[in-house]
Write an enzyme that holds these catalytic residues in place. Structure first.
Site, short mmCIF file in Angstrom:
data_model
loop_
_atom_site.label_atom_id
_atom_site.label_comp_id
_atom_site.label_asym_id
_atom_site.label_seq_id
_atom_site.Cartn_x
_atom_site.Cartn_y
_atom_site.Cartn_z
N HIS A 178 -31.23 29.62 10.39
CA HIS A 178 -30.01 29.18 11.07
C HIS A 178 -29.62 30.22 12.13
O HIS A 178 -29.81 31.42 11.92
CB HIS A 178 -28.87 29.00 10.05
CG HIS A 178 -27.69 28.30 10.64
ND1 HIS A 178 -26.78 28.95 11.43
CD2 HIS A 178 -27.31 27.00 10.60
CE1 HIS A 178 -25.87 28.07 11.83
NE2 HIS A 178 -26.17 26.88 11.35
N GLY B 161 -19.91 24.61 15.97
CA GLY B 161 -18.53 24.98 15.66
C GLY B 161 -17.61 25.05 16.87
O GLY B 161 -16.52 25.59 16.80
N GLY C 193 -18.78 22.06 9.85
CA GLY C 193 -17.37 21.79 9.59
C GLY C 193 -17.06 20.43 9.00
O GLY C 193 -16.30 20.32 8.03
N ASN D 125 -24.04 21.69 5.77
CA ASN D 125 -24.20 23.14 5.65
C ASN D 125 -22.81 23.72 5.47
O ASN D 125 -22.05 23.82 6.43
CB ASN D 125 -24.88 23.70 6.91
CG ASN D 125 -24.93 25.22 6.89
OD1 ASN D 125 -24.65 25.85 5.88
ND2 ASN D 125 -25.29 25.81 8.04
N TRP D 126 -22.51 24.09 4.24
CA TRP D 126 -21.17 24.57 3.94
C TRP D 126 -20.92 25.99 4.45
O TRP D 126 -19.78 26.46 4.42
CB TRP D 126 -20.91 24.51 2.44
CG TRP D 126 -20.56 23.15 1.93
CD1 TRP D 126 -20.42 22.00 2.67
CD2 TRP D 126 -20.27 22.79 0.58
NE1 TRP D 126 -20.07 20.96 1.85
CE2 TRP D 126 -19.98 21.42 0.56
CE3 TRP D 126 -20.25 23.50 -0.64
CZ2 TRP D 126 -19.66 20.74 -0.61
CZ3 TRP D 126 -19.94 22.83 -1.80
CH2 TRP D 126 -19.64 21.46 -1.79
N LYS D 127 -21.99 26.69 4.84
CA LYS D 127 -21.84 28.08 5.28
C LYS D 127 -21.11 28.87 4.18
O LYS D 127 -21.34 28.60 3.01
CB LYS D 127 -21.16 28.13 6.65
CG LYS D 127 -21.89 27.22 7.65
CD LYS D 127 -21.47 27.39 9.07
CE LYS D 127 -22.29 26.42 9.94
NZ LYS D 127 -22.03 26.56 11.37
P1 13P Z 1 -20.75 22.47 13.08
O1 13P Z 1 -21.08 21.09 12.59
O2 13P Z 1 -19.53 23.05 12.42
O3 13P Z 1 -20.75 22.55 14.57
O4 13P Z 1 -21.95 23.42 12.57
C1 13P Z 1 -23.24 23.06 12.84
C2 13P Z 1 -24.14 23.92 12.05
O5 13P Z 1 -24.27 25.10 12.28
C3 13P Z 1 -24.86 23.30 10.92
O6 13P Z 1 -25.85 24.14 10.44
#
Ligand code: 13P
Length: 250
Positions: free
Chosen positions: A94, A172, A234, A9-11
């Site tokens: 999400h 995160g 991340g 998930n690159w956000k």
């Molecule tokens: P992280 O792997 O950065 O903790 O994020 C998890 C996430 O929200 C995946 O959708």
């Protein structure tokens, strides 16, 4: 046998140029027999990534969609628009969307149905906040979110859905859930699916863990009985790290 699924998930990260550079690096490497590999990217990257991953086994996902077929919804994207691009997956519900963009259990349910209407597979996120965990409410929260998400969804579609259990306090933060704790909650979610749809659907549905998954801990999660993959933020952004995540799910 459930096929493990690693989804990045690159956000809100990566321009098209950066996405294409990533694609070049992971092609042929983040492709492992018996593991499904999916990159969920910002909308602007989707056409370029679908093109870049043609002829590979890497799939492309979006991070949101609107539930309506079309309409006066400024700034939104429909399931039909995603399907037209060749997108296979979409993340729904999400915690960041629940927290910052007013996503509710009701909109999650509508979006799951909209995704299936256009042949896009939903990755549905559920998970508790830190205060809910501390109050011993983890399972209650997952129950409410899961049952609401699947309301009115038929059995055949339920079995194809991917669930991502993401405890919000682990996203995160570098504070990942222990593999035992994550497995316990995921096994509980599978029991909920069994209660809704029966054993066959519960055995078929894939449930990922998400929250500070990294190459160093992915194998530990994948070794658990009920964890079928990971939704990774991340650590999915760097090609080398993403390749190790997919390899770690083998
Ligand atoms: P992280 O792997 O950065 O903790 O994020 C998890 C996430 O929200 C995946 O959708």
């Amino acid at each position: 046998m459930r096929k493990p699924i690693i989804a990045g998930n690159w956000k809100m990260f990566k321009t098209v140029k950066e996405a294409l550079a990533f694609a070049e690096e992971v092609k042929g490497k983040a492709e492992v027999d018996g593991v499904e590999s999916v990159i969920c990217a910002p909308f602007t990257n989707l056409p370029a990534l679908v093109e870049a991953f043609k002829g590979t086994t890497i799939k492309v996902g979006a991070q949101n969609l609107h539930w309506a077929d079309n309409g006066a919804y400024t700034g939104e994207i429909s399931g039909e628009m995603l399907k037209e691009l060749g997108v296979d997956y979409v993340i729904i519900g999400h915690s960041e969307r629940r927290e910052y963009f007013a996503e509710t259990d009701e909109t999650v349910n509508k979006k799951i149905k909209a995704a299936f209407k256009y042949g896009v597979t939903p990755i549905v996120c559920v998970g508790e906040k830190l205060e809910e965990r501390e109050a011993g409410r983890t399972k209650d929260v997952c129950k409410t979110q899961t049952e609401a998400a699947f309301a009115g969804l038929d059995k055949e579609l339920a079995a194809q859905t991917v669930i991502a259990y993401e405890p919000i306090w682990a996203i995160g933060t570098g504070k990942s859930s222990t593999s035992e704790d994550a497995n316990e909650v995921i096994a509980y979610i599978r029991e909920l699916i069994k209660g809704l749809y029966g054993t066959e659907t519960a055995e078929a549905i894939r449930i990922q863990y998400g929250g500070s998954v990294k190459p160093a801990n992915v194998k530990e999660y994948m070794g658990m009985s009920d964890i079928d993959g990971a939704l990774v933020g991340g650590a999915s952004l760097e090609p080398a790290s993403y390749i190790q995540l997919v390899e770690g799910a083998r």
